[in-house]
Scaffold this motif. Sequence first.
Motif, mmCIF file in Angstrom:
data_model
loop_
_atom_site.group_PDB
_atom_site.id
_atom_site.type_symbol
_atom_site.label_atom_id
_atom_site.label_comp_id
_atom_site.label_asym_id
_atom_site.label_seq_id
_atom_site.Cartn_x
_atom_site.Cartn_y
_atom_site.Cartn_z
ATOM 1 N N ILE A 148 25.151 31.535 40.552
ATOM 2 C CA ILE A 148 26.016 31.574 41.336
ATOM 3 C C ILE A 148 27.560 31.312 40.854
ATOM 4 O O ILE A 148 28.387 31.911 41.012
ATOM 5 N N ILE A 149 27.631 30.223 39.882
ATOM 6 C CA ILE A 149 29.094 29.771 39.722
ATOM 7 C C ILE A 149 29.780 30.511 38.680
ATOM 8 O O ILE A 149 30.827 31.031 38.993
ATOM 9 N N SER A 150 29.067 31.064 37.607
ATOM 10 C CA SER A 150 29.476 31.825 36.592
ATOM 11 C C SER A 150 30.039 33.046 37.208
ATOM 12 O O SER A 150 31.150 33.904 36.722
ATOM 13 N N GLU A 151 29.248 33.795 38.174
ATOM 14 C CA GLU A 151 29.572 35.168 38.732
ATOM 15 C C GLU A 151 30.519 34.921 39.641
ATOM 16 O O GLU A 151 31.416 35.931 39.688
ATOM 17 N N GLN A 152 30.643 33.773 40.608
ATOM 18 C CA GLN A 152 31.686 33.669 41.304
ATOM 19 C C GLN A 152 33.100 33.271 40.614
ATOM 20 O O GLN A 152 34.309 33.723 41.200
ATOM 21 N N LEU A 153 33.088 32.721 39.448
ATOM 22 C CA LEU A 153 34.387 32.166 38.933
ATOM 23 C C LEU A 153 35.044 33.425 38.059
ATOM 24 O O LEU A 153 36.414 33.234 37.725
ATOM 25 N N ASN A 154 34.140 34.445 37.730
ATOM 26 C CA ASN A 154 34.762 35.532 37.116
ATOM 27 C C ASN A 154 35.805 36.428 37.824
ATOM 28 O O ASN A 154 35.471 36.938 38.965
ATOM 29 N N PRO A 155 37.053 36.327 37.315
ATOM 30 C CA PRO A 155 38.074 36.995 37.945
ATOM 31 C C PRO A 155 37.965 38.600 37.888
ATOM 32 O O PRO A 155 38.591 39.243 38.792
ATOM 33 N N LYS A 156 37.073 39.163 37.220
ATOM 34 C CA LYS A 156 36.735 40.577 37.020
ATOM 35 C C LYS A 156 35.424 40.799 37.601
ATOM 36 O O LYS A 156 35.065 42.131 37.503
ATOM 37 N N ALA A 157 34.786 40.058 38.386
ATOM 38 C CA ALA A 157 33.676 40.512 39.027
ATOM 39 C C ALA A 157 33.853 41.462 40.015
ATOM 40 O O ALA A 157 35.060 41.576 40.747
ATOM 41 N N LYS A 158 32.947 42.454 40.483
ATOM 42 C CA LYS A 158 33.254 43.450 41.510
ATOM 43 C C LYS A 158 33.248 42.658 42.940
ATOM 44 O O LYS A 158 32.591 41.604 43.070
ATOM 45 N N GLY A 159 33.901 43.135 43.741
ATOM 46 C CA GLY A 159 34.119 42.791 44.954
ATOM 47 C C GLY A 159 34.826 41.376 45.072
ATOM 48 O O GLY A 159 35.796 41.135 44.007
ATOM 49 N N CYS A 160 34.827 40.650 46.107
ATOM 50 C CA CYS A 160 35.367 39.246 46.107
ATOM 51 C C CYS A 160 34.859 38.118 45.295
ATOM 52 O O CYS A 160 33.687 38.258 45.248
ATOM 53 N N SER A 161 35.581 37.363 44.681
ATOM 54 C CA SER A 161 35.070 36.285 44.012
ATOM 55 C C SER A 161 36.059 35.283 43.958
ATOM 56 O O SER A 161 37.366 35.341 44.177
ATOM 57 N N LEU A 162 35.529 33.955 43.679
ATOM 58 C CA LEU A 162 36.290 33.055 43.893
ATOM 59 C C LEU A 162 37.350 32.855 42.630
ATOM 60 O O LEU A 162 38.500 32.172 42.918
ATOM 61 N N GLY A 163 37.145 33.515 41.646
ATOM 62 C CA GLY A 163 37.998 33.612 40.434
ATOM 63 C C GLY A 163 39.010 34.409 40.923
ATOM 64 O O GLY A 163 40.254 33.929 40.353
ATOM 65 N N LYS A 164 38.933 35.319 41.936
ATOM 66 C CA LYS A 164 40.083 36.122 42.166
ATOM 67 C C LYS A 164 41.180 35.367 43.177
ATOM 68 O O LYS A 164 42.147 35.523 43.212
ATOM 69 N N LEU A 165 40.340 34.603 43.780
ATOM 70 C CA LEU A 165 41.038 33.715 44.823
ATOM 71 C C LEU A 165 41.793 32.660 44.628
ATOM 72 O O LEU A 165 42.574 31.794 45.216
ATOM 73 N N ILE A 166 41.418 31.936 43.354
ATOM 74 C CA ILE A 166 41.668 30.761 42.549
ATOM 75 C C ILE A 166 43.321 30.458 42.811
ATOM 76 O O ILE A 166 43.902 29.503 43.223
ATOM 77 N N VAL A 167 44.065 31.589 42.526
ATOM 78 C CA VAL A 167 45.616 31.523 42.568
ATOM 79 C C VAL A 167 46.008 31.290 44.080
ATOM 80 O O VAL A 167 47.287 30.907 43.975
#
Length: 172
Positions: A148-167
């Motif tokens: 869960i966490i590693s995939e969601q923190l990945n800013p390059k993950a496909k689709g929406c991820s927590l990593g993309k939203l962190i900013v």
Amino acid sequence: FQKMAESIRIAVLTVSDSRKTDVEDKSGALLKERIETGGYTIHDKKIVIDDIYKIRAQVSVWIADDNCRVIILTGGTGVTGRDVTPEAVKPLLDKELEGFGELFRYISFQDIGVSGIQSRAFSGTANGKYLFCLPGSTNACATAWDKIISEQLNPKAKGCSLGKLIVRLSEK
């Protein structure tokens, strides 16, 4: 990805009455290793006893620290009298991410069966940071990070991820 991942600084807090040193802290060590292997930066790593106010004090320091972006706690999410991590952390959250706990228990069910209902794992946001509260077992930490966490923190993950939203977490 490497530059973006390195900018996500992660603090790890082990909550335990029995693990007092880094040598004894296998779950914290596993998380630290996974975080560093994933290209992220360890902001800090500490161990505190199962005490609402000690947990809350340490988490509050990291929530207020502009350099820390993610806080992962391991331990204290069970059902015994000493398991107080949810009671310590939930009042500090701006928002709870209910889907994390639901997904964690679903994935855990496939490994440990109905014993997964004993977990009160959860996640949320506070002051522009993500917080993840995990059970204390190394298997549970590996499951949460790897699935869960590693995939969601990945800013390059496909689709929406927590990593993309962190900013955008601090937007008003």
